[in-house]
Design an enzyme around this catalytic site. Structure first.
Site, PDB file in Angstrom:
ATOM      1  N   ARG A   3      29.428  93.121 133.656  1.00  0.00           N
ATOM      2  CA  ARG A   3      29.541  92.715 132.237  1.00  0.00           C
ATOM      3  C   ARG A   3      28.689  93.648 131.385  1.00  0.00           C
ATOM      4  O   ARG A   3      29.057  94.059 130.296  1.00  0.00           O
ATOM      5  CB  ARG A   3      29.063  91.271 132.067  1.00  0.00           C
ATOM      6  CG  ARG A   3      29.959  90.242 132.734  1.00  0.00           C
ATOM      7  CD  ARG A   3      29.485  88.814 132.396  1.00  0.00           C
ATOM      8  NE  ARG A   3      30.202  87.797 133.166  1.00  0.00           N
ATOM      9  CZ  ARG A   3      29.655  87.059 134.114  1.00  0.00           C
ATOM     10  NH1 ARG A   3      28.372  87.222 134.417  1.00  0.00           N
ATOM     11  NH2 ARG A   3      30.351  86.168 134.770  1.00  0.00           N
ATOM     12  N   ASN A  10      32.587  97.995 124.566  1.00  0.00           N
ATOM     13  CA  ASN A  10      33.011  96.821 123.796  1.00  0.00           C
ATOM     14  C   ASN A  10      32.284  96.668 122.468  1.00  0.00           C
ATOM     15  O   ASN A  10      32.786  96.021 121.552  1.00  0.00           O
ATOM     16  CB  ASN A  10      32.861  95.557 124.650  1.00  0.00           C
ATOM     17  CG  ASN A  10      34.019  95.424 125.633  1.00  0.00           C
ATOM     18  OD1 ASN A  10      34.862  96.327 125.705  1.00  0.00           O
ATOM     19  ND2 ASN A  10      34.055  94.342 126.373  1.00  0.00           N
ATOM     20  N   VAL A  33      34.555  86.135 122.644  1.00  0.00           N
ATOM     21  CA  VAL A  33      34.802  85.889 124.070  1.00  0.00           C
ATOM     22  C   VAL A  33      34.723  87.193 124.871  1.00  0.00           C
ATOM     23  O   VAL A  33      35.148  87.234 126.022  1.00  0.00           O
ATOM     24  CB  VAL A  33      36.185  85.222 124.310  1.00  0.00           C
ATOM     25  CG1 VAL A  33      36.226  83.829 123.706  1.00  0.00           C
ATOM     26  CG2 VAL A  33      37.297  86.087 123.751  1.00  0.00           C
ATOM     27  N   ASN A  35      32.806  90.435 126.768  1.00  0.00           N
ATOM     28  CA  ASN A  35      31.565  90.707 127.510  1.00  0.00           C
ATOM     29  C   ASN A  35      30.965  92.055 127.146  1.00  0.00           C
ATOM     30  O   ASN A  35      31.688  92.965 126.724  1.00  0.00           O
ATOM     31  CB  ASN A  35      31.857  90.667 129.015  1.00  0.00           C
ATOM     32  CG  ASN A  35      31.814  89.239 129.547  1.00  0.00           C
ATOM     33  OD1 ASN A  35      30.969  88.453 129.127  1.00  0.00           O
ATOM     34  ND2 ASN A  35      32.699  88.933 130.460  1.00  0.00           N
ATOM     35  N   ARG A  66      32.776  75.586 135.931  1.00  0.00           N
ATOM     36  CA  ARG A  66      32.630  76.005 137.325  1.00  0.00           C
ATOM     37  C   ARG A  66      31.621  75.119 138.054  1.00  0.00           C
ATOM     38  O   ARG A  66      31.895  74.611 139.138  1.00  0.00           O
ATOM     39  CB  ARG A  66      32.210  77.466 137.398  1.00  0.00           C
ATOM     40  CG  ARG A  66      33.324  78.402 136.995  1.00  0.00           C
ATOM     41  CD  ARG A  66      32.860  79.827 136.786  1.00  0.00           C
ATOM     42  NE  ARG A  66      34.023  80.683 136.524  1.00  0.00           N
ATOM     43  CZ  ARG A  66      33.956  81.840 135.894  1.00  0.00           C
ATOM     44  NH1 ARG A  66      32.774  82.316 135.481  1.00  0.00           N
ATOM     45  NH2 ARG A  66      35.043  82.538 135.669  1.00  0.00           N
ATOM     46  N   HIS A  90      25.143  84.640 129.560  1.00  0.00           N
ATOM     47  CA  HIS A  90      26.340  84.589 130.425  1.00  0.00           C
ATOM     48  C   HIS A  90      26.215  85.688 131.478  1.00  0.00           C
ATOM     49  O   HIS A  90      26.904  86.698 131.436  1.00  0.00           O
ATOM     50  CB  HIS A  90      27.606  84.783 129.593  1.00  0.00           C
ATOM     51  CG  HIS A  90      28.874  84.668 130.381  1.00  0.00           C
ATOM     52  ND1 HIS A  90      29.161  83.612 131.208  1.00  0.00           N
ATOM     53  CD2 HIS A  90      29.946  85.508 130.445  1.00  0.00           C
ATOM     54  CE1 HIS A  90      30.336  83.807 131.770  1.00  0.00           C
ATOM     55  NE2 HIS A  90      30.844  84.941 131.324  1.00  0.00           N
TER      56      HIS A  90
HETATM   57  C1  LAC Z   1      33.717  85.278 133.753  1.00  0.00           C
HETATM   58  C2  LAC Z   1      33.886  86.468 132.851  1.00  0.00           C
HETATM   59  C3  LAC Z   1      35.078  86.296 131.983  1.00  0.00           C
HETATM   60  O1  LAC Z   1      32.629  84.668 133.768  1.00  0.00           O
HETATM   61  O2  LAC Z   1      32.696  86.714 132.071  1.00  0.00           O
HETATM   62  O3  LAC Z   1      34.693  84.952 134.435  1.00  0.00           O
END
Ligand code: LAC
Length: 222
Positions: A3, A10, A33, A35, A66, A90
């Protein structure tokens, strides 16, 4: 690519897209959204010039989905009855808040052994990479479903409390940094940042995550 490898590529794309968005829709709420998500929120906020409630990112809902799924599998419960919140950047230092996690109101720590909890935390942190190895591309369905929850909360003024990447200015002891925290979402975007009572360990992990995010933000050209 990690990322973080995506930063400079990006940064240009998110910057130019944000300029187009602002020109076409000056009253928009911008949900990032792309990365590396936390850093790209900084880019969008800087370029848009919008107030911070109207520029934030989608990541924590994905990561929390998740974590909740792994807990549902581990306990044999429905994922609908798993309450959880993943905070922080993230990335690999994200913070599943175990102290705020429960299944049908029963604390996770009363249902699952510590070693298994730690394994689910680790799998959540690496969830993005797991999908890439399985799909050959990064996740798309779950991020889309997570973004849709944010759009509903705004469009329908739902006052949902969801983990989003918001600009912190002192909350959780973190200043001038986009990080994943619980926020109340309504028609104007972020209406409130919710401060959870974290354990000392969780607070320390959140600070480590902030340090990692700040390092990536430091790579930004502007
Ligand atoms: C993920 C990516 C999209 O966590 O950052 O799947």
């Amino acid at each position: 690519m990690s990322r973080d490898d995506l930063v400079t590529t990006n940064e240009k794309i998110v910057g130019s897209v944000t300029q187009e968005v602002v020109a076409a829709s000056p009253d928009a709420v911008i949900v990032v959204v792309s990365n590396p998500l936390d850093a790209m929120c900084h880019v969008a906020h800087r370029v848009a010039g919008f107030p911070k409630p109207r520029v934030f990112g989608m990541a924590g809902i994905l990561d929390t989905a998740r974590f909740r799924t792994f807990i549902a599998w581990e306990t044999g419960a429905s994922v609908k009855d798993v309450t959880a919140m993943v905070l922080g950047g993230h990335g690999d230092q994200m913070v599943p808040v175990v102290s705020a996690t429960s299944v049908g109101g029963v604390p996770l720590t009363k249902l699952v052994a510590q070693a298994r909890i730690e394994a689910m935390v680790e799998r959540t942190r690496k969830g993005g990479g797991e999908i890439v190895n399985l799909l050959g591309t990064s996740a798309w369905y779950a991020p889309g479903a997570a973004a849709a929850q944010i759009v509903d909360a705004i469009a329908l003024d739902e006052k949902r409390v969801l983990p989003c990447t918001a600009l912190l200015e002192g909350e959780y002891g973190i200043d001038d940094l986009y990080m994943g925290v619980p926020v109340k979402l309504g028609a104007g975007g972020i209406e409130e940042i919710v401060e959870l009572d974290l354990s000392d360990q969780e607070q320390a992990w959140l600070q480590e995550s902030a340090d990692a995010v700040r390092e990536v933000v430091g790579v930004l050209a502007a």
